[in-house]
Design a protein around this motif. Structure first.
Motif, mmCIF file in Angstrom:
data_model
loop_
_atom_site.group_PDB
_atom_site.id
_atom_site.type_symbol
_atom_site.label_atom_id
_atom_site.label_comp_id
_atom_site.label_asym_id
_atom_site.label_seq_id
_atom_site.Cartn_x
_atom_site.Cartn_y
_atom_site.Cartn_z
ATOM 1 N N ALA A 137 7.061 -19.464 42.537
ATOM 2 C CA ALA A 137 6.892 -18.665 43.737
ATOM 3 C C ALA A 137 7.770 -19.220 44.830
ATOM 4 C CB ALA A 137 5.427 -18.654 44.192
ATOM 5 N N SER A 138 8.180 -18.362 45.729
ATOM 6 C CA SER A 138 8.981 -18.784 46.863
ATOM 7 C C SER A 138 8.563 -18.007 48.094
ATOM 8 C CB SER A 138 10.477 -18.603 46.597
ATOM 9 O OG SER A 138 10.802 -17.237 46.426
ATOM 10 N N ILE A 139 8.871 -18.583 49.245
ATOM 11 C CA ILE A 139 8.566 -17.935 50.508
ATOM 12 C C ILE A 139 9.671 -18.279 51.491
ATOM 13 C CG2 ILE A 139 7.077 -19.866 51.203
ATOM 14 C CD1 ILE A 139 5.353 -17.764 52.701
ATOM 15 N N THR A 140 10.181 -17.274 52.162
ATOM 16 C CA THR A 140 11.267 -17.471 53.101
ATOM 17 C C THR A 140 10.730 -17.865 54.466
ATOM 18 O OG1 THR A 140 11.358 -15.193 53.897
ATOM 19 C CG2 THR A 140 12.560 -15.696 51.868
ATOM 20 N N SER A 141 11.651 -18.159 55.365
ATOM 21 C CA SER A 141 11.263 -18.511 56.725
ATOM 22 C C SER A 141 10.583 -17.360 57.450
ATOM 23 C CB SER A 141 12.478 -18.982 57.521
ATOM 24 O OG SER A 141 13.471 -17.976 57.577
ATOM 25 N N SER A 142 10.833 -16.139 57.017
ATOM 26 C CA SER A 142 10.180 -14.968 57.590
ATOM 27 C C SER A 142 8.954 -14.537 56.800
ATOM 28 C CB SER A 142 11.163 -13.811 57.697
ATOM 29 O OG SER A 142 11.662 -13.443 56.424
ATOM 30 N N ALA A 143 8.521 -15.377 55.873
ATOM 31 C CA ALA A 143 7.296 -15.177 55.093
ATOM 32 C C ALA A 143 7.422 -14.092 54.037
ATOM 33 C CB ALA A 143 6.102 -14.905 56.004
ATOM 34 N N SER A 144 8.634 -13.797 53.619
ATOM 35 C CA SER A 144 8.823 -12.918 52.479
ATOM 36 C C SER A 144 8.541 -13.698 51.191
ATOM 37 C CB SER A 144 10.249 -12.369 52.459
ATOM 38 O OG SER A 144 10.456 -11.537 51.341
ATOM 39 N N ARG A 145 7.717 -13.134 50.330
ATOM 40 C CA ARG A 145 7.242 -13.849 49.147
ATOM 41 C C ARG A 145 7.784 -13.253 47.868
ATOM 42 N NH1 ARG A 145 3.278 -13.622 53.006
ATOM 43 N NH2 ARG A 145 2.060 -15.533 53.381
ATOM 44 N N SER A 146 7.958 -14.120 46.896
ATOM 45 C CA SER A 146 8.406 -13.703 45.585
ATOM 46 C C SER A 146 7.673 -14.527 44.538
ATOM 47 C CB SER A 146 9.921 -13.882 45.443
ATOM 48 O OG SER A 146 10.374 -13.440 44.191
ATOM 49 N N TYR A 147 7.357 -13.890 43.406
ATOM 50 C CA TYR A 147 6.592 -14.551 42.359
ATOM 51 C C TYR A 147 7.203 -14.291 40.998
ATOM 52 C CZ TYR A 147 2.948 -14.751 45.934
ATOM 53 O OH TYR A 147 2.238 -14.981 47.088
ATOM 54 N N ALA A 148 7.043 -15.265 40.129
ATOM 55 C CA ALA A 148 7.355 -15.025 38.736
ATOM 56 C C ALA A 148 6.375 -14.004 38.165
ATOM 57 C CB ALA A 148 7.273 -16.326 37.941
ATOM 58 N N ASP A 149 6.853 -13.201 37.229
ATOM 59 C CA ASP A 149 5.996 -12.169 36.652
ATOM 60 C C ASP A 149 4.716 -12.747 36.053
ATOM 61 O OD1 ASP A 149 8.710 -10.065 35.393
ATOM 62 O OD2 ASP A 149 7.749 -10.161 37.361
#
Length: 121
Positions: free
Chosen positions: A49-61
C-alpha cells in the motif's frame, strides 16, 4: 537524515487484525510518499500500500478491502490497518518513505527495520 521505527507486528490467527505503525524521526526534510512493503520468506519484496502527500491511496489487489493505509503528518507516522488477515499475509513488513531535504534537490527513500507479521491457526 531520517530514521524509521516500526511497531505493531505479531502473531495472529486468520481473520484477526493488526495495526502497524512507522514513525519517522529527524529534521530538515519533508515527507512525500509513504508506503508499506512486505517480503515473505524466499520471495521478492512487494508493495502492499502507498499514500501520497495529498492522501491519495493505492493498494495491492491482494489486500484491497482488508487493509487501510493512513498517515499523520504531525506525528510523521504512517499506519497500516490490517483486517481479516490471511495466512498468505505472513511476511516481514517494511515501511518506506520518500523525503525531500530542505536545502538540496535530493530525493531519498528510507526504509524501516521491518516487523514480522505471522498469520497462523
Amino acid at each position: 537524515q531520517v530514521q524509521l521505527v516500526e511497531s505493531g507486528g505479531g502473531l495472529v490467527q486468520p481473520g484477526e487484525s493488526l495495526r502497524l505503525s512507522c514513525a519517522a524521526s529527524g529534521s530538515g526534510f519533508s515527507i512525500d510518499d509513504m508506503g508499506w512493503y512486505r517480503q515473505a520468506a524466499g520471495k521478492e519484496r512487494e508493495l502492499v500500500a502507498s499514500i501520497t502527500s495529498s492522501a491519495s491511496r493505492s493498494y495491492a489487489d491482494s489486500v484491497k478491502g482488508r487493509f487501510t493505509i493512513s498517515r499523520d503528518n504531525a506525528k510523521k507516522t504512517v499506519y497500516l490497518q490490517m483486517n481479516s488477515l490471511k495466512p498468505e499475509d505472513t511476511a516481514v513488513y517494511y515501511c518506506n518513505v520518500e523525503i525531500r531535504p530542505f536545502y538540496n534537490s535530493a530525493r531519498i527513500r528510507s526504509w524501516g527495520q521491518g516487523t514480522q507479521v505471522t498469520v497462523s491457526s
